[in-house]
Design a protein around this motif. Structure first.
Motif, PDB file in Angstrom:
ATOM      1  N   PHE A   1      10.623 -21.748  21.038  1.00  0.00           N
ATOM      2  CA  PHE A   1      10.475 -20.858  19.883  1.00  0.00           C
ATOM      3  C   PHE A   1      10.162 -19.433  20.336  1.00  0.00           C
ATOM      4  O   PHE A   1      10.802 -18.482  19.905  1.00  0.00           O
ATOM      5  N   VAL A   2       9.192 -19.303  21.238  1.00  0.00           N
ATOM      6  CA  VAL A   2       8.796 -17.974  21.739  1.00  0.00           C
ATOM      7  C   VAL A   2       9.951 -17.303  22.479  1.00  0.00           C
ATOM      8  O   VAL A   2      10.215 -16.107  22.282  1.00  0.00           O
ATOM      9  N   GLU A   3      10.648 -18.049  23.316  1.00  0.00           N
ATOM     10  CA  GLU A   3      11.759 -17.466  24.086  1.00  0.00           C
ATOM     11  C   GLU A   3      12.870 -16.967  23.169  1.00  0.00           C
ATOM     12  O   GLU A   3      13.370 -15.853  23.343  1.00  0.00           O
ATOM     13  N   ILE A   4      13.252 -17.770  22.208  1.00  0.00           N
ATOM     14  CA  ILE A   4      14.337 -17.364  21.308  1.00  0.00           C
ATOM     15  C   ILE A   4      13.890 -16.214  20.421  1.00  0.00           C
ATOM     16  O   ILE A   4      14.623 -15.240  20.240  1.00  0.00           O
ATOM     17  N   ARG A   5      12.690 -16.318  19.874  1.00  0.00           N
ATOM     18  CA  ARG A   5      12.176 -15.236  19.019  1.00  0.00           C
ATOM     19  C   ARG A   5      12.147 -13.925  19.797  1.00  0.00           C
ATOM     20  O   ARG A   5      12.599 -12.886  19.292  1.00  0.00           O
TER      21      ARG A   5
ATOM     22  N   ASP B   1       0.849  -1.194   0.000  1.00  0.00           N
ATOM     23  CA  ASP B   1       0.000   0.000   0.000  1.00  0.00           C
ATOM     24  C   ASP B   1       0.888   1.248   0.000  1.00  0.00           C
ATOM     25  O   ASP B   1       1.545   1.553   0.989  1.00  0.00           O
ATOM     26  N   ARG B   2       0.895   1.965  -1.113  1.00  0.00           N
ATOM     27  CA  ARG B   2       1.746   3.164  -1.241  1.00  0.00           C
ATOM     28  C   ARG B   2       1.384   4.256  -0.233  1.00  0.00           C
ATOM     29  O   ARG B   2       2.183   5.155   0.011  1.00  0.00           O
ATOM     30  N   ASN B   3       0.196   4.194   0.349  1.00  0.00           N
ATOM     31  CA  ASN B   3      -0.229   5.219   1.313  1.00  0.00           C
ATOM     32  C   ASN B   3       0.078   4.840   2.759  1.00  0.00           C
ATOM     33  O   ASN B   3      -0.224   5.601   3.674  1.00  0.00           O
ATOM     34  N   SER B   4       0.659   3.681   2.969  1.00  0.00           N
ATOM     35  CA  SER B   4       0.954   3.236   4.338  1.00  0.00           C
ATOM     36  C   SER B   4       2.330   3.730   4.769  1.00  0.00           C
ATOM     37  O   SER B   4       3.106   4.242   3.960  1.00  0.00           O
ATOM     38  N   ASP B   5       2.608   3.532   6.029  1.00  0.00           N
ATOM     39  CA  ASP B   5       3.939   3.841   6.556  1.00  0.00           C
ATOM     40  C   ASP B   5       4.822   2.636   6.275  1.00  0.00           C
ATOM     41  O   ASP B   5       4.986   1.740   7.106  1.00  0.00           O
ATOM     42  N   ARG B   6       5.377   2.610   5.096  1.00  0.00           N
ATOM     43  CA  ARG B   6       6.140   1.461   4.639  1.00  0.00           C
ATOM     44  C   ARG B   6       7.411   1.232   5.457  1.00  0.00           C
ATOM     45  O   ARG B   6       7.801   0.092   5.680  1.00  0.00           O
ATOM     46  N   SER B   7       8.045   2.290   5.883  1.00  0.00           N
ATOM     47  CA  SER B   7       9.282   2.141   6.662  1.00  0.00           C
ATOM     48  C   SER B   7       9.021   1.424   7.982  1.00  0.00           C
ATOM     49  O   SER B   7       9.778   0.538   8.374  1.00  0.00           O
ATOM     50  N   THR B   8       7.945   1.810   8.652  1.00  0.00           N
ATOM     51  CA  THR B   8       7.597   1.168   9.925  1.00  0.00           C
ATOM     52  C   THR B   8       7.223  -0.291   9.702  1.00  0.00           C
ATOM     53  O   THR B   8       7.654  -1.173  10.451  1.00  0.00           O
ATOM     54  N   ALA B   9       6.433  -0.543   8.669  1.00  0.00           N
ATOM     55  CA  ALA B   9       6.036  -1.925   8.383  1.00  0.00           C
ATOM     56  C   ALA B   9       7.253  -2.773   8.019  1.00  0.00           C
ATOM     57  O   ALA B   9       7.356  -3.933   8.437  1.00  0.00           O
ATOM     58  N   LEU B  10       8.189  -2.206   7.265  1.00  0.00           N
ATOM     59  CA  LEU B  10       9.391  -2.953   6.900  1.00  0.00           C
ATOM     60  C   LEU B  10      10.241  -3.240   8.126  1.00  0.00           C
ATOM     61  O   LEU B  10      10.788  -4.334   8.256  1.00  0.00           O
ATOM     62  N   SER B  11      10.325  -2.301   9.036  1.00  0.00           N
ATOM     63  CA  SER B  11      11.085  -2.538  10.273  1.00  0.00           C
ATOM     64  C   SER B  11      10.478  -3.683  11.069  1.00  0.00           C
ATOM     65  O   SER B  11      11.198  -4.545  11.582  1.00  0.00           O
ATOM     66  N   GLU B  12       9.147  -3.694  11.178  1.00  0.00           N
ATOM     67  CA  GLU B  12       8.485  -4.780  11.903  1.00  0.00           C
ATOM     68  C   GLU B  12       8.693  -6.112  11.190  1.00  0.00           C
ATOM     69  O   GLU B  12       9.002  -7.125  11.821  1.00  0.00           O
ATOM     70  N   LEU B  13       8.545  -6.109   9.859  1.00  0.00           N
ATOM     71  CA  LEU B  13       8.741  -7.342   9.107  1.00  0.00           C
ATOM     72  C   LEU B  13      10.163  -7.860   9.264  1.00  0.00           C
ATOM     73  O   LEU B  13      10.372  -9.052   9.504  1.00  0.00           O
ATOM     74  N   ALA B  14      11.149  -6.977   9.145  1.00  0.00           N
ATOM     75  CA  ALA B  14      12.548  -7.392   9.241  1.00  0.00           C
ATOM     76  C   ALA B  14      12.818  -8.057  10.590  1.00  0.00           C
ATOM     77  O   ALA B  14      13.406  -9.138  10.649  1.00  0.00           O
ATOM     78  N   ALA B  15      12.371  -7.415  11.651  1.00  0.00           N
ATOM     79  CA  ALA B  15      12.613  -7.963  12.988  1.00  0.00           C
ATOM     80  C   ALA B  15      11.919  -9.316  13.165  1.00  0.00           C
ATOM     81  O   ALA B  15      12.535 -10.289  13.623  1.00  0.00           O
ATOM     82  N   LEU B  16      10.649  -9.388  12.799  1.00  0.00           N
ATOM     83  CA  LEU B  16       9.902 -10.630  12.991  1.00  0.00           C
ATOM     84  C   LEU B  16      10.443 -11.742  12.105  1.00  0.00           C
ATOM     85  O   LEU B  16      10.589 -12.886  12.554  1.00  0.00           O
ATOM     86  N   LEU B  17      10.776 -11.417  10.872  1.00  0.00           N
ATOM     87  CA  LEU B  17      11.281 -12.427   9.951  1.00  0.00           C
ATOM     88  C   LEU B  17      12.605 -13.019  10.425  1.00  0.00           C
ATOM     89  O   LEU B  17      12.785 -14.236  10.440  1.00  0.00           O
ATOM     90  N   VAL B  18      13.517 -12.168  10.843  1.00  0.00           N
ATOM     91  CA  VAL B  18      14.816 -12.651  11.318  1.00  0.00           C
ATOM     92  C   VAL B  18      14.651 -13.448  12.612  1.00  0.00           C
ATOM     93  O   VAL B  18      15.198 -14.543  12.760  1.00  0.00           O
ATOM     94  N   ALA B  19      13.891 -12.910  13.558  1.00  0.00           N
ATOM     95  CA  ALA B  19      13.694 -13.610  14.832  1.00  0.00           C
ATOM     96  C   ALA B  19      13.013 -14.960  14.616  1.00  0.00           C
ATOM     97  O   ALA B  19      13.399 -15.969  15.225  1.00  0.00           O
ATOM     98  N   HIS B  20      12.022 -14.989  13.755  1.00  0.00           N
ATOM     99  CA  HIS B  20      11.286 -16.210  13.430  1.00  0.00           C
ATOM    100  C   HIS B  20      12.235 -17.259  12.843  1.00  0.00           C
ATOM    101  O   HIS B  20      12.266 -18.406  13.298  1.00  0.00           O
ATOM    102  N   ALA B  21      13.014 -16.871  11.847  1.00  0.00           N
ATOM    103  CA  ALA B  21      13.927 -17.807  11.186  1.00  0.00           C
ATOM    104  C   ALA B  21      14.982 -18.327  12.158  1.00  0.00           C
ATOM    105  O   ALA B  21      15.290 -19.528  12.174  1.00  0.00           O
TER     106      ALA B  21
END
Length: 167
Positions: A137-141, A25-45
């Motif tokens: 999983f939860v503890e490490i993430r 969504d070009r109207n969203s706060d993409r930087s904030t969403a990307l920061s959340e995705l990056a953190a969750l994706l790395v922690a999850h993996a």
């Protein structure tokens, strides 16, 4: 809150999908969403690779080749994540292109992991053990999230460290 490792992993997968909708969504706060995705994706993996995947490989009915392939796909995801994070203009065509590369890589991984590894785990791993793995999983993430694992410098480090895993 769910404690079954399969359910926890699936919940993260659904969150990735929500974040992708926001990122598209070009109207969203993409930087904030990307920061959340990056953190969750790395922690999850990292949580999957450090505790969940090794534990699942001990069950003969869980396909070890698929587990190894899942780790390779994490490496591909880290590469695609870094490529997107390195594009500063979130409204550019380059950003859109890198986002779609990340979405494709992650959707492919999620689909395969859900159809193979997680289905096998749900059928073959006892409920009590899935709960124990869920707690780990939860503890490490959470530990990884607390350490700011979505920081671009950390993503660069893990992307470089996992380059040899990519076919």
């Amino acid at each position: 809150m769910a404690t079954d490792v399969v359910e926890l992993i699936l919940a993260d997968h659904r969150r990735f999908e929500e974040l992708f909708r926001t990122l598209r969504d070009r109207n969203s706060d993409r930087s904030t969403a990307l920061s959340e995705l990056a953190a969750l994706l790395v922690a999850h993996a990292e949580a999957e690779e450090s505790k969940v995947y090794p534990a699942l490989k001990r069950y003969k009915e869980v396909d070890n080749a698929e587990v190894d392939h899942g780790a390779e796909e994490h490496a591909e995801g880290h590469q695609a994540l870094l490529a997107l994070m390195e594009v500063s203009d979130t409204q550019s065509d380059e950003w859109e292109s890198k986002l779609e590369e990340l979405v494709q890589a992650l959707n492919h991984h999620v689909d395969e992991e859900e159809r193979t590894i997680l289905n096998d785990a749900r059928q073959e791993v006892p409920e009590e053990r899935r709960a124990e793995l869920g707690q780990l999983f939860v503890e490490i993430r959470q530990s990884r999230l607390d350490d700011d694992c979505g920081d671009i410098d950390y993503v660069r480090k893990i992307a470089a460290a996992t380059e040899d895993r990519i076919d």
